[in-house]
Write a protein that holds these residues in place. Structure first.
Motif, short mmCIF file in Angstrom:
data_model
loop_
_atom_site.label_atom_id
_atom_site.label_comp_id
_atom_site.label_asym_id
_atom_site.label_seq_id
_atom_site.Cartn_x
_atom_site.Cartn_y
_atom_site.Cartn_z
N GLU A 208 0.84 -1.07 0.03
CA GLU A 208 0.14 -0.14 -0.22
C GLU A 208 0.87 0.93 0.13
O GLU A 208 0.71 1.79 -0.71
CB GLU A 208 -1.29 0.43 1.70
N ARG B 121 2.42 1.50 -3.56
CA ARG B 121 1.94 1.67 -4.08
C ARG B 121 2.01 0.53 -5.20
O ARG B 121 2.16 1.32 -6.52
CB ARG B 121 1.29 2.95 -5.48
N TYR C 252 0.92 -1.25 -7.43
CA TYR C 252 -0.26 -2.20 -8.32
C TYR C 252 0.25 -2.36 -9.25
O TYR C 252 0.84 -1.98 -10.29
CB TYR C 252 -1.17 -0.88 -7.99
N SER D 250 -8.62 6.56 -1.64
CA SER D 250 -8.35 7.46 -2.72
C SER D 250 -9.77 8.52 -3.19
O SER D 250 -8.57 8.91 -3.57
CB SER D 250 -7.65 6.02 -4.16
#
Length: 170
Positions: free
Chosen positions: A97, A100, A102, A168
């Motif tokens: 997290e 990030r 992703y 977010s």
């Protein structure tokens, strides 16, 4: 099944477990809070659950590929040793997290954590926490880590998708 005794008394393997627990849990209090109590509990318990399930699956017959702790027979400290997996579940998702990780960065991130897990397992083997047998080698843990880390991330993303979206966008 014969009970093999590797060590007697409080020694290196117990100190290793206590050291890992302290070194991984204490910084949680000092790092910025990124998770709700539910998310913290989820990530810590998943580490313990995966450790219990998969360690016991390959630790007992018919596989019997390694022993944990001072002897083949289960001891109370063996149960305590599973708590060292809790902070790894937390830090794994914390890094995911925070950095990030992703989309395409997820694969290198999982590979990094699998490598880190192998390093800690090697240290645990060196300290006498793990005792490999029946031809088991450290490298055989790599696919297990890859699978568990992937499942952990999928479960986390599924369970807390709305929470991540809300943070977010709101």
């Amino acid at each position: 099944m014969e009970n093999i005794i590797y060590d007697t008394g409080f020694s290196g393997n117990e100190w290793f477990v206590l050291g890992i627990i302290a070194a991984a849990l204490i910084p949680i209090w000092f790092f910025p809070r990124r998770f709700s109590p539910l998310q913290i509990t989820f990530n810590m318990l998943i580490g313990i659950a995966f450790g219990l399930i998969f360690d016991h699956t390959i630790e007992i017959p018919p596989f019997d590929l390694y022993d944990l702790g001072d002897q083949t027979k289960f001891q109370l400290f063996d149960l305590f040793s599973y708590t060292m997996y809790a902070p790894f579940g937390y830090w794994y998702i914390y890094g995911y997290e925070r950095l990030r990780m992703y989309e395409w960065m997820t694969i290198p991130y999982i590979l990094f954590w699998a490598g880190l897990s192998l390093c800690f397992e090697w240290l645990g083997d060196y300290a006498g926490v793990f005792h490999y047998k029946n031809g088991y080698q450290l490298i055989y843990s790599l696919p297990v880590y890859l699978i568990l880390l992937s499942i952990h991330l999928m479960m986390y993303r599924h369970a807390f998708a709305y929470t991540r979206w809300r943070k977010s966008h709101g």
